[in-house]
Motif scaffolding. Structure first.
Motif, PDB file in Angstrom:
ATOM      1  N   TRP A  99       0.862  -1.181   0.000  1.00  0.00           N
ATOM      2  CA  TRP A  99       0.000   0.000   0.000  1.00  0.00           C
ATOM      3  C   TRP A  99       0.893   1.223   0.000  1.00  0.00           C
ATOM      4  O   TRP A  99       1.740   1.372   0.869  1.00  0.00           O
ATOM      5  CB  TRP A  99      -0.903  -0.009   1.218  1.00  0.00           C
ATOM      6  CG  TRP A  99      -1.834   1.167   1.349  1.00  0.00           C
ATOM      7  CD1 TRP A  99      -2.368   1.914   0.355  1.00  0.00           C
ATOM      8  CD2 TRP A  99      -2.349   1.702   2.569  1.00  0.00           C
ATOM      9  NE1 TRP A  99      -3.197   2.878   0.867  1.00  0.00           N
ATOM     10  CE2 TRP A  99      -3.201   2.762   2.231  1.00  0.00           C
ATOM     11  CE3 TRP A  99      -2.180   1.379   3.919  1.00  0.00           C
ATOM     12  CZ2 TRP A  99      -3.882   3.517   3.188  1.00  0.00           C
ATOM     13  CZ3 TRP A  99      -2.855   2.114   4.865  1.00  0.00           C
ATOM     14  CH2 TRP A  99      -3.698   3.167   4.502  1.00  0.00           C
ATOM     15  N   THR A 100       0.698   2.094  -0.979  1.00  0.00           N
ATOM     16  CA  THR A 100       1.405   3.368  -1.033  1.00  0.00           C
ATOM     17  C   THR A 100       0.414   4.469  -0.697  1.00  0.00           C
ATOM     18  O   THR A 100      -0.615   4.619  -1.361  1.00  0.00           O
ATOM     19  CB  THR A 100       2.018   3.612  -2.422  1.00  0.00           C
ATOM     20  OG1 THR A 100       2.952   2.560  -2.698  1.00  0.00           O
ATOM     21  CG2 THR A 100       2.734   4.950  -2.480  1.00  0.00           C
ATOM     22  N   ILE A 101       0.722   5.231   0.339  1.00  0.00           N
ATOM     23  CA  ILE A 101      -0.120   6.344   0.764  1.00  0.00           C
ATOM     24  C   ILE A 101       0.470   7.615   0.155  1.00  0.00           C
ATOM     25  O   ILE A 101       1.632   7.939   0.389  1.00  0.00           O
ATOM     26  CB  ILE A 101      -0.154   6.464   2.301  1.00  0.00           C
ATOM     27  CG1 ILE A 101      -0.594   5.135   2.921  1.00  0.00           C
ATOM     28  CG2 ILE A 101      -1.065   7.606   2.731  1.00  0.00           C
ATOM     29  CD1 ILE A 101      -0.385   5.062   4.425  1.00  0.00           C
ATOM     30  N   SER A 102      -0.340   8.315  -0.624  1.00  0.00           N
ATOM     31  CA  SER A 102       0.161   9.508  -1.316  1.00  0.00           C
ATOM     32  C   SER A 102      -0.567  10.757  -0.813  1.00  0.00           C
ATOM     33  O   SER A 102      -1.616  10.678  -0.174  1.00  0.00           O
ATOM     34  CB  SER A 102      -0.007   9.367  -2.820  1.00  0.00           C
ATOM     35  OG  SER A 102      -1.376   9.268  -3.151  1.00  0.00           O
ATOM     36  N   ASN A 103      -0.013  11.923  -1.142  1.00  0.00           N
ATOM     37  CA  ASN A 103      -0.601  13.199  -0.746  1.00  0.00           C
ATOM     38  C   ASN A 103      -1.934  13.478  -1.423  1.00  0.00           C
ATOM     39  O   ASN A 103      -2.699  14.310  -0.942  1.00  0.00           O
ATOM     40  CB  ASN A 103       0.360  14.359  -1.045  1.00  0.00           C
ATOM     41  CG  ASN A 103       1.385  14.540   0.051  1.00  0.00           C
ATOM     42  OD1 ASN A 103       1.091  14.357   1.226  1.00  0.00           O
ATOM     43  ND2 ASN A 103       2.595  14.901  -0.331  1.00  0.00           N
ATOM     44  N   ASN A 104      -2.235  12.806  -2.527  1.00  0.00           N
ATOM     45  CA  ASN A 104      -3.488  13.101  -3.225  1.00  0.00           C
ATOM     46  C   ASN A 104      -4.689  12.391  -2.618  1.00  0.00           C
ATOM     47  O   ASN A 104      -5.812  12.574  -3.067  1.00  0.00           O
ATOM     48  CB  ASN A 104      -3.379  12.807  -4.722  1.00  0.00           C
ATOM     49  CG  ASN A 104      -3.162  11.347  -5.016  1.00  0.00           C
ATOM     50  OD1 ASN A 104      -3.047  10.526  -4.124  1.00  0.00           O
ATOM     51  ND2 ASN A 104      -3.080  11.003  -6.292  1.00  0.00           N
ATOM     52  N   VAL A 105      -4.507  11.593  -1.549  1.00  0.00           N
ATOM     53  CA  VAL A 105      -5.608  10.951  -0.842  1.00  0.00           C
ATOM     54  C   VAL A 105      -6.052  11.896   0.275  1.00  0.00           C
ATOM     55  O   VAL A 105      -5.232  12.364   1.069  1.00  0.00           O
ATOM     56  CB  VAL A 105      -5.167   9.598  -0.240  1.00  0.00           C
ATOM     57  CG1 VAL A 105      -6.266   8.984   0.602  1.00  0.00           C
ATOM     58  CG2 VAL A 105      -4.754   8.647  -1.347  1.00  0.00           C
ATOM     59  N   THR A 106      -7.343  12.195   0.326  1.00  0.00           N
ATOM     60  CA  THR A 106      -7.870  13.087   1.364  1.00  0.00           C
ATOM     61  C   THR A 106      -8.104  12.291   2.636  1.00  0.00           C
ATOM     62  O   THR A 106      -8.921  11.371   2.649  1.00  0.00           O
ATOM     63  CB  THR A 106      -9.193  13.723   0.899  1.00  0.00           C
ATOM     64  OG1 THR A 106      -8.963  14.409  -0.332  1.00  0.00           O
ATOM     65  CG2 THR A 106      -9.723  14.698   1.937  1.00  0.00           C
ATOM     66  N   PRO A 107      -7.404  12.656   3.720  1.00  0.00           N
ATOM     67  CA  PRO A 107      -7.584  11.895   4.960  1.00  0.00           C
ATOM     68  C   PRO A 107      -8.874  12.284   5.671  1.00  0.00           C
ATOM     69  O   PRO A 107      -9.416  13.382   5.483  1.00  0.00           O
ATOM     70  CB  PRO A 107      -6.358  12.311   5.803  1.00  0.00           C
ATOM     71  CG  PRO A 107      -5.937  13.621   5.252  1.00  0.00           C
ATOM     72  CD  PRO A 107      -6.349  13.654   3.813  1.00  0.00           C
ATOM     73  N   ASP A 108      -9.353  11.379   6.505  1.00  0.00           N
ATOM     74  CA  ASP A 108     -10.519  11.639   7.351  1.00  0.00           C
ATOM     75  C   ASP A 108     -10.001  12.205   8.662  1.00  0.00           C
ATOM     76  O   ASP A 108      -9.383  11.506   9.450  1.00  0.00           O
ATOM     77  CB  ASP A 108     -11.288  10.338   7.588  1.00  0.00           C
ATOM     78  CG  ASP A 108     -12.479  10.514   8.511  1.00  0.00           C
ATOM     79  OD1 ASP A 108     -12.742  11.649   8.980  1.00  0.00           O
ATOM     80  OD2 ASP A 108     -13.167   9.509   8.747  1.00  0.00           O
ATOM     81  N   CYS A 109     -10.271  13.494   8.877  1.00  0.00           N
ATOM     82  CA  CYS A 109      -9.796  14.172  10.089  1.00  0.00           C
ATOM     83  C   CYS A 109     -10.922  14.411  11.077  1.00  0.00           C
ATOM     84  O   CYS A 109     -10.793  15.241  11.992  1.00  0.00           O
ATOM     85  CB  CYS A 109      -9.106  15.479   9.719  1.00  0.00           C
ATOM     86  SG  CYS A 109      -7.638  15.240   8.702  1.00  0.00           S
ATOM     87  N   GLY A 110     -12.036  13.703  10.888  1.00  0.00           N
ATOM     88  CA  GLY A 110     -13.137  13.792  11.829  1.00  0.00           C
ATOM     89  C   GLY A 110     -13.970  15.047  11.699  1.00  0.00           C
ATOM     90  O   GLY A 110     -14.797  15.334  12.541  1.00  0.00           O
ATOM     91  N   GLY A 111     -13.783  15.804  10.683  1.00  0.00           N
ATOM     92  CA  GLY A 111     -14.524  17.066  10.591  1.00  0.00           C
ATOM     93  C   GLY A 111     -15.351  17.215   9.436  1.00  0.00           C
ATOM     94  O   GLY A 111     -16.099  16.847   8.780  1.00  0.00           O
TER      95      GLY A 111
END
Length: 126
Positions: A114-126
């Motif tokens: 699995w490669t995690i890249s900057n173009n994936v929007t993370p879930d920050c709970g907001g």
């Protein structure tokens, strides 16, 4: 020839018990046979540290223990972990230094990456 499963009064209880025990035993054998060790490589191609890594069944939010054990995956670094899968796939959840999460489902049929890249929007709970 006499039918082993029926008497004049109905189904033989012993035959039913035997069939039930055979089904339960085979289900137990097959459920244990599916657990397999998988090598999972997580590559952090972001500008944030990955501080926690969790597993869960693909259709659940019931996460297991942190796989990184107080380690981090630095930006532009990777980590390889040996995990156990008891299904065809597993969900991998990564938490960054800000408490934000990203996840993916990986196949357990062999080694996984699995490669995690900057173009994936993370879930920050907001």
């Amino acid at each position: 020839m006499r039918n082993l499963f029926k008497s004049k009064k109905g189904v033989y209880p012993t035959a039913l018990l035997f069939v039930a025990m055979a089904l339960v035993g085979s289900a137990t054998i097959f459920s244990h046979a599916r657990t397999q060790a998988v090598s999972l490589t997580v590559t952090n191609s972001t500008n944030r540290e990955i501080r926690h890594l969790y597993l869960s069944p693909p259709d659940s939010n019931n996460w297991g223990a942190d796989l990184l054990n107080d380690s981090v995956i630095a930006p532009n670094a990777s980590a390889t972990l040996n995990i156990s899968c008891d299904q065809a796939s597993t969900k991998v959840i990564a938490e960054d230094q800000n408490g934000c999460f990203v996840s993916t489902v990986v196949s357990c049929g062999g080694n996984a990456a699995w490669t995690i890249s900057n173009n994936v929007t993370p879930d920050c709970g907001g």
